[in-house]
Scaffold this active site. Structure first.
Site, short mmCIF file in Angstrom:
data_model
loop_
_atom_site.label_atom_id
_atom_site.label_comp_id
_atom_site.label_asym_id
_atom_site.label_seq_id
_atom_site.Cartn_x
_atom_site.Cartn_y
_atom_site.Cartn_z
N ARG A 51 0.80 -1.22 0.00
CA ARG A 51 0.00 0.00 0.00
C ARG A 51 0.83 1.27 0.00
O ARG A 51 0.42 2.28 -0.55
CB ARG A 51 -0.89 0.00 1.24
CG ARG A 51 -2.22 -0.68 0.97
CD ARG A 51 -3.20 -0.32 2.02
NE ARG A 51 -2.70 -0.69 3.33
CZ ARG A 51 -3.44 -1.17 4.29
NH1 ARG A 51 -4.73 -1.32 4.10
NH2 ARG A 51 -2.95 -1.49 5.46
N LYS A 148 0.46 -18.71 5.67
CA LYS A 148 -0.53 -19.10 6.67
C LYS A 148 -1.12 -17.83 7.28
O LYS A 148 -0.45 -16.80 7.23
CB LYS A 148 0.10 -20.01 7.71
CG LYS A 148 0.93 -19.29 8.78
CD LYS A 148 1.31 -20.25 9.88
CE LYS A 148 1.57 -19.50 11.14
NZ LYS A 148 2.12 -20.24 12.24
N HIS A 178 6.69 -23.05 6.59
CA HIS A 178 8.15 -22.92 6.55
C HIS A 178 8.86 -24.02 7.32
O HIS A 178 10.04 -24.26 7.11
CB HIS A 178 8.60 -21.52 6.99
CG HIS A 178 8.42 -21.25 8.44
ND1 HIS A 178 7.27 -20.77 8.97
CD2 HIS A 178 9.26 -21.42 9.47
CE1 HIS A 178 7.40 -20.64 10.27
NE2 HIS A 178 8.61 -21.03 10.60
N LYS A 182 12.84 -26.50 6.56
CA LYS A 182 14.00 -26.60 7.45
C LYS A 182 14.87 -27.79 7.05
O LYS A 182 14.36 -28.87 6.74
CB LYS A 182 13.55 -26.78 8.91
CG LYS A 182 13.02 -25.49 9.49
CD LYS A 182 12.60 -25.71 10.92
CE LYS A 182 11.95 -24.47 11.50
NZ LYS A 182 12.89 -23.40 11.79
N GLU A 216 8.41 -22.06 22.43
CA GLU A 216 8.93 -20.72 22.18
C GLU A 216 9.04 -19.96 23.50
O GLU A 216 8.28 -20.23 24.43
CB GLU A 216 7.98 -19.95 21.25
CG GLU A 216 7.81 -20.59 19.89
CD GLU A 216 6.81 -19.83 19.03
OE1 GLU A 216 7.23 -18.97 18.26
OE2 GLU A 216 5.60 -20.09 19.18
N ASP A 235 -2.89 -21.99 15.17
CA ASP A 235 -1.68 -21.32 14.69
C ASP A 235 -0.52 -22.30 14.52
O ASP A 235 0.34 -22.10 13.68
CB ASP A 235 -1.29 -20.21 15.68
CG ASP A 235 -0.08 -19.42 15.20
OD1 ASP A 235 -0.13 -18.93 14.06
OD2 ASP A 235 0.91 -19.31 15.95
N HIS A 240 2.08 -26.71 11.46
CA HIS A 240 3.46 -27.14 11.66
C HIS A 240 3.56 -28.50 12.35
O HIS A 240 4.27 -29.39 11.89
CB HIS A 240 4.23 -26.12 12.52
CG HIS A 240 4.18 -24.73 11.97
ND1 HIS A 240 4.35 -24.45 10.64
CD2 HIS A 240 3.96 -23.53 12.57
CE1 HIS A 240 4.25 -23.13 10.45
NE2 HIS A 240 4.00 -22.56 11.61
N LYS A 331 3.82 -20.77 23.90
CA LYS A 331 4.55 -19.50 23.97
C LYS A 331 5.04 -19.31 25.40
O LYS A 331 4.44 -19.82 26.35
CB LYS A 331 3.61 -18.34 23.65
CG LYS A 331 2.92 -18.45 22.30
CD LYS A 331 3.77 -17.87 21.22
CE LYS A 331 3.07 -17.89 19.90
NZ LYS A 331 3.99 -17.68 18.79
P1 NAD Z 1 1.99 -6.86 8.05
O1 NAD Z 1 0.73 -6.28 8.58
O2 NAD Z 1 3.28 -6.52 8.72
O3 NAD Z 1 2.14 -6.42 6.52
C1 NAD Z 1 1.06 -6.45 5.64
C2 NAD Z 1 1.50 -5.99 4.26
O4 NAD Z 1 0.36 -6.05 3.42
C3 NAD Z 1 2.03 -4.56 4.19
O5 NAD Z 1 3.07 -4.52 3.24
C4 NAD Z 1 0.82 -3.78 3.66
O6 NAD Z 1 1.17 -2.62 2.91
C5 NAD Z 1 0.21 -4.80 2.76
N1 NAD Z 1 -1.22 -4.55 2.59
C6 NAD Z 1 -2.19 -4.55 3.54
N2 NAD Z 1 -3.39 -4.27 2.98
C7 NAD Z 1 -3.17 -4.11 1.65
C8 NAD Z 1 -3.99 -3.81 0.55
N3 NAD Z 1 -5.31 -3.61 0.69
N4 NAD Z 1 -3.42 -3.73 -0.66
C9 NAD Z 1 -2.10 -3.92 -0.83
N5 NAD Z 1 -1.26 -4.22 0.19
C10 NAD Z 1 -1.79 -4.30 1.41
O7 NAD Z 1 1.76 -8.43 7.98
P2 NAD Z 1 2.87 -9.59 8.06
O8 NAD Z 1 3.17 -9.87 9.49
O9 NAD Z 1 3.99 -9.26 7.16
O10 NAD Z 1 2.04 -10.86 7.53
C11 NAD Z 1 1.76 -11.07 6.16
C12 NAD Z 1 1.16 -12.46 5.99
O11 NAD Z 1 2.10 -13.44 6.38
C13 NAD Z 1 -0.09 -12.70 6.84
O12 NAD Z 1 -0.96 -13.57 6.14
C14 NAD Z 1 0.48 -13.42 8.06
O13 NAD Z 1 -0.50 -14.25 8.67
C15 NAD Z 1 1.55 -14.25 7.40
N6 NAD Z 1 2.62 -14.65 8.33
C16 NAD Z 1 3.35 -13.70 8.98
C17 NAD Z 1 4.37 -14.10 9.83
C18 NAD Z 1 5.24 -13.07 10.54
O14 NAD Z 1 6.16 -13.50 11.25
N7 NAD Z 1 5.02 -11.80 10.36
C19 NAD Z 1 4.63 -15.46 10.04
C20 NAD Z 1 3.87 -16.40 9.33
C21 NAD Z 1 2.87 -15.98 8.49
#
Ligand code: NAD
Length: 484
Positions: A51, A148, A178, A182, A216, A235, A240, A331
């Site tokens: 965004r 996920k 992920h 591993k 964790e 989760d 996993h 956790k």
């Molecule tokens: P985040 O909130 O940090 O980032 C979200 C991203 O999506 C940002 O770049 C934002 O700009 C973009 N975004 C949001 N709405 C948007 C829209 N309408 N149009 C275009 N872009 C948009 O989220 P995150 O933690 O990076 O997680 C992303 C995905 O990965 C999720 O599905 C989350 O469940 C999964 N995930 C995250 C982690 C982690 O450690 N962060 C681990 C496993 C899975």
């Protein structure tokens, strides 16, 4: 032993959510390390799509800072960093609306692999797939990578599968877990199916039980809103832990091929007995002197979401009938530790007499920290004084056994992203597998809810609620210690 890097043909990779937490901490550093390893050829392009209103230079500056923070020592090589930033582009896009889509489609090259990584909230997955299709970006060499959580239950997972299937073929859909990337998890398959030693013993005649622990030390702060809606069962256990269980328990596939492997994993999930109330213990961490408790972390004093789950599972098939599998995850536990322990039965009779004690072999597959494998063997205690026996581990810590090569082992995201580019789905979950895992978890969660009790509180820095210990004690067994 030099590592062999096979470069892949130039490709386009679009990271939706390219400014988000996962992209910053994992995806972009993983891509950078593959770039440094020489795996990307000239012409490869990585396009961030999110965004924020960056131009290309602004995005490169943003990624530069993230690499310095998250990519480790490789980010000190300024030439490599500059080379990597050069292959980056950016498009401001609205996953929900029309902004940015025609720009994106013009940025992509024809006739090459293009991968779209959905690193955005799950509510956007369906819309992204639909827009990619509508804007003509879903050609035969296109792939999507879906993070996920894949659904909240079986019904939502099925709906998501159906939506994705309207726009992409199953062979184009990469559902990422992920843990499967591993090194040790793949080694688990190498150990089982590359050696004659274990497979004949890999059944209920010789294996007493199996323990899978993913512990964790962190709490849920920072991800509180998401986590509170999911809990440990959704989760961690549904994906996993279930995946680890499948790999440890499946029949040997006829070849190391995506569908052969996933067919066998699916059979394990389908052979799981339904869990009863007595088979599950749920917990929630308390505050300690320095850290807030679960309720404060999620900002809801009444939350009944579990941050810990321990389960006793039974696979009803010829191989495993009578050998329980205990899994637990949580956790804010005592240590960060993920391992699978295959605990073999005691020898049927001790020729050394009662004073020598009874002994058993344990094969431990350590996922983190210190990836490697131990096999506890019984030997004679050195020195005089008769036949005293002692258990010692045959330790195969990869870093020790493989020398400097072990340090070059790519992390899970590096391997999995390159598998997407190569078109190898072996380490990704298939639609029916995900739905089957939910079909097992959903009624287990219903059973827990029937108890009408909140999760059991446990101390931060402990091994979870006491009742989780009892889950094994009542079977005459003990959990392995969660220690640093
Ligand atoms: P985040 O909130 O940090 O980032 C979200 C991203 O999506 C940002 O770049 C934002 O700009 C973009 N975004 C949001 N709405 C948007 C829209 N309408 N149009 C275009 N872009 C948009 O989220 P995150 O933690 O990076 O997680 C992303 C995905 O990965 C999720 O599905 C989350 O469940 C999964 N995930 C995250 C982690 C982690 O450690 N962060 C681990 C496993 C899975």
């Amino acid at each position: 032993m030099a590592s062999r890097i096979i470069p892949v043909d130039p490709f386009d990779l679009v990271v939706f959510g390219g400014t988000g937490d996962l992209a910053r901490r994992k995806i972009l550093p993983a891509l950078f390390r593959r770039y440094c390893a020489g795996q990307m050829q000239d012409g490869t392009r990585i396009i961030g799509a999110a965004r924020a209103e960056y131009d290309t230079e602004g995005y490169r500056a943003f990624v530069h800072d993230e690499l310095v923070e998250f990519a480790g020592p490789a980010a000190q090589d300024t030439d490599q960093v500059a080379g990597f930033l050069d292959i980056l582009d950016y498009v401001a896009i609205d996953a929900d609306g029309e902004l940015g889509w025609s720009e994106l489609s013009q940025m992509l090259s024809e006739e090459r692999v293009r991968a779209f990584y959905f690193s955005v909230g799950p509510e956007l997955f369906g819309g992204l797939a639909e827009r990619l299709h509508r804007h003509g970006m879903a050609h035969g060499e296109s792939r999507i990578v879906v993070e996920k959580p894949f659904g909240h239950d079986q019904a939502t997972a099925r709906r998501l599968n159906e939506t994705l299937a309207e726009h992409f073929e199953e062979v184009q859909i990469y559902r990422i877990d992920h843990y499967l990337g591993k090194e040790t998890v793949q080694n688990l398959m190498a150990i089982r199916f590359g050696n004659m030693l274990f497979e004949p013993l890999w059944n209920s005649q010789y294996v007493d039980h199996i323990q899978i622990t993913v512990a964790e030390t962190v709490g849920v702060a920072g991800r509180g809103e998401y986590y509170d809606n999911a809990g440990a069962m959704r989760d961690m256990v549904q994906n996993h832990l279930m995946q680890l269980l499948c790999l440890i328990a499946m029949e040997p596939p006829s070849k190391f091929d995506p569908d052969a492997l996933r067919d066998e994993k699916l059979k394990v999930i389908r052979a799981l007995d339904p869990a009863g109330q007595d088979d599950i213990v749920l917990g929630q961490y308390r505050a300690d002197a320095t850290r807030p408790g679960y309720h404060e972390d999620v900002g809801d004093p009444d939350s009944t979401t579990e941050s810990f789950a321990a389960l006793r599972l039974q696979i009803s098939n010829w191989r495993w009938a009578g050998t329980p599998i205990y899994v637990r995850t949580g956790k804010r536990l005592r240590a960060r530790k993920s391992e699978i322990a295959v605990v073999f039965k005691e020898t049927p009779h001790s020729i050394f007499g009662p004073e020598a004690g009874r002994h058993r072999n344990i094969l431990t597959i350590r996922l983190q920290p210190n990836e490697g494998i131990d096999l506890d063997m019984t030997i004679k205690e050195p020195g005089p004084g008769g036949m005293r026996l002692v258990d010692v581990p045959l330790d195969m810590t990869f870093a020790k056994a493989l020398g400097p090569d072990a340090e070059d082992v790519p992390d899970a995201y590096e391997r999995l992203i390159m598998d997407v580019i190569r078109g190898n789905q072996t380490l990704f979950m298939r639609d029916d597998e995900v739905e089957a895992a939910w079909a097992w978890i959903d009624p287990a969660i219903v059973e827990c809810n029937k108890r009408g009790q909140p999760p059991l509180p446990y101390d931060a820095g402990s091994s979870g609620p006491e009742e989780a210990l009892a889950l094994m004690h009542r079977d005459g067994r003990r959990w392995r210690e969660i220690k640093p």
